[in-house]
Design a protein around this motif. Structure first.
Motif, PDB file in Angstrom:
ATOM      1  N   PRO A   1       0.822  -1.211   0.000  1.00 56.08           N
ATOM      2  CA  PRO A   1       0.000   0.000   0.000  1.00 56.08           C
ATOM      3  C   PRO A   1       0.855   1.261   0.000  1.00 56.08           C
ATOM      4  O   PRO A   1       2.046   1.216   0.328  1.00 56.08           O
ATOM      5  CB  PRO A   1      -0.788  -0.117   1.311  1.00 56.08           C
ATOM      6  CG  PRO A   1       0.014  -1.009   2.179  1.00 56.08           C
ATOM      7  CD  PRO A   1       0.729  -1.952   1.267  1.00 56.08           C
ATOM      8  N   ASP A   2       0.238   2.371  -0.345  1.00 57.15           N
ATOM      9  CA  ASP A   2       0.915   3.665  -0.250  1.00 57.15           C
ATOM     10  C   ASP A   2       1.350   3.862   1.200  1.00 57.15           C
ATOM     11  O   ASP A   2       0.599   3.558   2.125  1.00 57.15           O
ATOM     12  CB  ASP A   2      -0.054   4.785  -0.639  1.00 57.15           C
ATOM     13  CG  ASP A   2      -0.379   4.762  -2.124  1.00 57.15           C
ATOM     14  OD1 ASP A   2       0.237   5.537  -2.852  1.00 57.15           O
ATOM     15  OD2 ASP A   2      -1.226   3.949  -2.541  1.00 57.15           O
ATOM     16  N   GLY A   3       2.584   4.345   1.369  1.00 56.99           N
ATOM     17  CA  GLY A   3       3.070   4.628   2.719  1.00 56.99           C
ATOM     18  C   GLY A   3       3.708   3.430   3.399  1.00 56.99           C
ATOM     19  O   GLY A   3       4.052   3.500   4.575  1.00 56.99           O
ATOM     20  N   SER A   4       3.906   2.326   2.669  1.00 57.42           N
ATOM     21  CA  SER A   4       4.459   1.131   3.317  1.00 57.42           C
ATOM     22  C   SER A   4       5.994   1.147   3.380  1.00 57.42           C
ATOM     23  O   SER A   4       6.593   0.258   3.977  1.00 57.42           O
ATOM     24  CB  SER A   4       3.958  -0.145   2.630  1.00 57.42           C
ATOM     25  OG  SER A   4       4.240  -0.117   1.253  1.00 57.42           O
ATOM     26  N   GLY A   5       6.612   2.137   2.739  1.00 54.90           N
ATOM     27  CA  GLY A   5       8.062   2.296   2.875  1.00 54.90           C
ATOM     28  C   GLY A   5       8.883   1.538   1.841  1.00 54.90           C
ATOM     29  O   GLY A   5      10.065   1.257   2.058  1.00 54.90           O
TER      30      GLY A   5
ATOM     31  N   ILE B   1      -0.260  11.117 -14.933  1.00 55.56           N
ATOM     32  CA  ILE B   1      -1.191  10.270 -14.152  1.00 55.56           C
ATOM     33  C   ILE B   1      -1.416  10.834 -12.749  1.00 55.56           C
ATOM     34  O   ILE B   1      -2.524  10.800 -12.235  1.00 55.56           O
ATOM     35  CB  ILE B   1      -0.656   8.822 -13.981  1.00 55.56           C
ATOM     36  CG1 ILE B   1      -0.384   8.138 -15.308  1.00 55.56           C
ATOM     37  CG2 ILE B   1      -1.644   7.987 -13.176  1.00 55.56           C
ATOM     38  CD1 ILE B   1       0.281   6.754 -15.147  1.00 55.56           C
ATOM     39  N   LEU B   2      -0.350  11.286 -12.115  1.00 58.49           N
ATOM     40  CA  LEU B   2      -0.452  11.639 -10.692  1.00 58.49           C
ATOM     41  C   LEU B   2      -0.839  13.099 -10.452  1.00 58.49           C
ATOM     42  O   LEU B   2      -1.011  13.520  -9.305  1.00 58.49           O
ATOM     43  CB  LEU B   2       0.866  11.303  -9.968  1.00 58.49           C
ATOM     44  CG  LEU B   2       1.273   9.821 -10.016  1.00 58.49           C
ATOM     45  CD1 LEU B   2       2.582   9.596  -9.267  1.00 58.49           C
ATOM     46  CD2 LEU B   2       0.181   8.908  -9.442  1.00 58.49           C
ATOM     47  N   ASP B   3      -1.027  13.855 -11.537  1.00 58.25           N
ATOM     48  CA  ASP B   3      -1.356  15.275 -11.433  1.00 58.25           C
ATOM     49  C   ASP B   3      -2.686  15.489 -10.709  1.00 58.25           C
ATOM     50  O   ASP B   3      -3.735  15.029 -11.156  1.00 58.25           O
ATOM     51  CB  ASP B   3      -1.428  15.845 -12.866  1.00 58.25           C
ATOM     52  CG  ASP B   3      -1.614  17.351 -12.868  1.00 58.25           C
ATOM     53  OD1 ASP B   3      -1.840  17.925 -11.786  1.00 58.25           O
ATOM     54  OD2 ASP B   3      -1.525  17.934 -13.954  1.00 58.25           O
TER      55      ASP B   3
ATOM     56  N   PHE C   1       0.656  15.070  -1.272  1.00 55.79           N
ATOM     57  CA  PHE C   1       0.273  13.753  -1.778  1.00 55.79           C
ATOM     58  C   PHE C   1      -0.337  13.850  -3.171  1.00 55.79           C
ATOM     59  O   PHE C   1      -0.907  14.872  -3.555  1.00 55.79           O
ATOM     60  CB  PHE C   1      -0.610  12.968  -0.812  1.00 55.79           C
ATOM     61  CG  PHE C   1      -1.620  13.766  -0.076  1.00 55.79           C
ATOM     62  CD1 PHE C   1      -1.350  14.207   1.210  1.00 55.79           C
ATOM     63  CD2 PHE C   1      -2.837  14.060  -0.652  1.00 55.79           C
ATOM     64  CE1 PHE C   1      -2.278  14.951   1.893  1.00 55.79           C
ATOM     65  CE2 PHE C   1      -3.767  14.803   0.030  1.00 55.79           C
ATOM     66  CZ  PHE C   1      -3.486  15.251   1.302  1.00 55.79           C
ATOM     67  N   ASP C   2      -0.199  12.748  -3.955  1.00 55.10           N
ATOM     68  CA  ASP C   2      -0.603  12.771  -5.366  1.00 55.10           C
ATOM     69  C   ASP C   2      -2.057  12.337  -5.561  1.00 55.10           C
ATOM     70  O   ASP C   2      -2.768  12.058  -4.603  1.00 55.10           O
ATOM     71  CB  ASP C   2       0.375  11.929  -6.205  1.00 55.10           C
ATOM     72  CG  ASP C   2       0.343  10.454  -5.853  1.00 55.10           C
ATOM     73  OD1 ASP C   2      -0.751   9.909  -5.643  1.00 55.10           O
ATOM     74  OD2 ASP C   2       1.422   9.834  -5.804  1.00 55.10           O
ATOM     75  N   ARG C   3      -2.477  12.280  -6.842  1.00 53.92           N
ATOM     76  CA  ARG C   3      -3.893  12.025  -7.160  1.00 53.92           C
ATOM     77  C   ARG C   3      -4.382  10.679  -6.614  1.00 53.92           C
ATOM     78  O   ARG C   3      -5.512  10.564  -6.141  1.00 53.92           O
ATOM     79  CB  ARG C   3      -4.090  12.086  -8.688  1.00 53.92           C
ATOM     80  CG  ARG C   3      -5.539  12.304  -9.123  1.00 53.92           C
ATOM     81  CD  ARG C   3      -5.639  12.547 -10.620  1.00 53.92           C
ATOM     82  NE  ARG C   3      -5.062  11.463 -11.391  1.00 53.92           N
ATOM     83  CZ  ARG C   3      -5.680  10.313 -11.651  1.00 53.92           C
ATOM     84  NH1 ARG C   3      -6.896  10.097 -11.218  1.00 53.92           N
ATOM     85  NH2 ARG C   3      -5.071   9.364 -12.349  1.00 53.92           N
TER      86      ARG C   3
END
Ligand code: TYD
Length: 210
Positions: A11-15, A53-55, A151-153
């Motif tokens: 997941p996001d934030g898992s390092g 993509i992340l915009d 943080f991104d989209r």
């Protein structure tokens, strides 16, 4: 000789980024040639697609467009960076790969099996040899990220979305149990790095003995 293709998922934030750096340093110190890369990204073209993509200013992006852009970035990355490195015999450590698209676009966005199909076309049969899954409760992951204001989209998505991502990963972990190594990402960075190193060494030794 062909190299080793190792991916990191979670997941996001898992390092993942920190852990890839630590494993790369370790492998280089042992004398291996290592290519450290990430998705979406890893080439000039793919980094341009990543920015698109992340915009956060394009909330109107269609889910299918998003899935195709990830796959397009990946096709360029595979042909320009990953395959040549594997041909040279290098160890490739990659932050996310096709499984991310299956979990995020296929499962969490609900696009289903089409995502695996477009990715099969994008990577032309390339599969990771080994995948580290950094397991972390999605809520804890989002808390870590939200300490950082940029943080991104995708990171802006709801907790419900990130829980669906996690469900998608649970299916992948079962489907690819042979290449998935699940590690607890809630521990300290150094403890996690040692665990990843240990699993990597055991896996390498088993591979060399066949
Ligand atoms: P990443 O840079 O790995 O973010 P993080 O370091 O926070 O994990 O990935 C960027 C975002 O893109 C992340 O939210 C996961 C998402 N993503 C997908 O939705 N599909 C994909 O195929 C990939 C590679 C990433």
């Amino acid at each position: 000789m062909s190299g080793l293709f190792v991916t990191f998922e979670g997941p996001d934030g898992s390092g993942k980024t920190t852990q890839i750096q630590k494993l790369a340093d370790y492998c280089r110190a042992k004398g291996y040639a290592v290519v450290q890369t990430r998705e979406p990204g890893g080439t000039l073209i793919s980094e341009k697609i990543r920015a698109l993509i992340l915009d956060v200013n394009t909330p109107e992006m269609d889910d299918v467009t998003e899935a195709l852009l990830y796959a397009a970035a990946r096709a360029q990355h595979v042909s320009q960076v990953i395959r040549p490195a594997l041909k040279r015999g290098d160890i490739v450590l990659c932050d996310r790969f096709v499984d991310s698209s299956i979990a995020y676009q296929g499962h969490a966005r609900g696009l289903g099996a089409g995502v695996a199909e477009i990715n099969a076309f994008a990577v032309q049969g390339l599969e990771p040899d080994l995948t580290f899954f950094l397991e972390l409760d999605p809520e804890a992951g989002l808390k870590r990220i939200r300490k950082n204001s940029n943080f991104d989209r995708l990171e802006q998505e709801t907790l419900a979305f990130h829980r669906r991502v996690n469900e998608g990963y649970e299916l992948l972990r079962r489907q690819y149990a042979d290449r998935y190594k699940v590690v607890d990402a809630a521990v300290s960075e150094d403890v996690l790095a040692l665990e990843i190193r240990r699993i990597f060494e055991v896996w390498l030794a088993a591979r060399h003995s066949v």
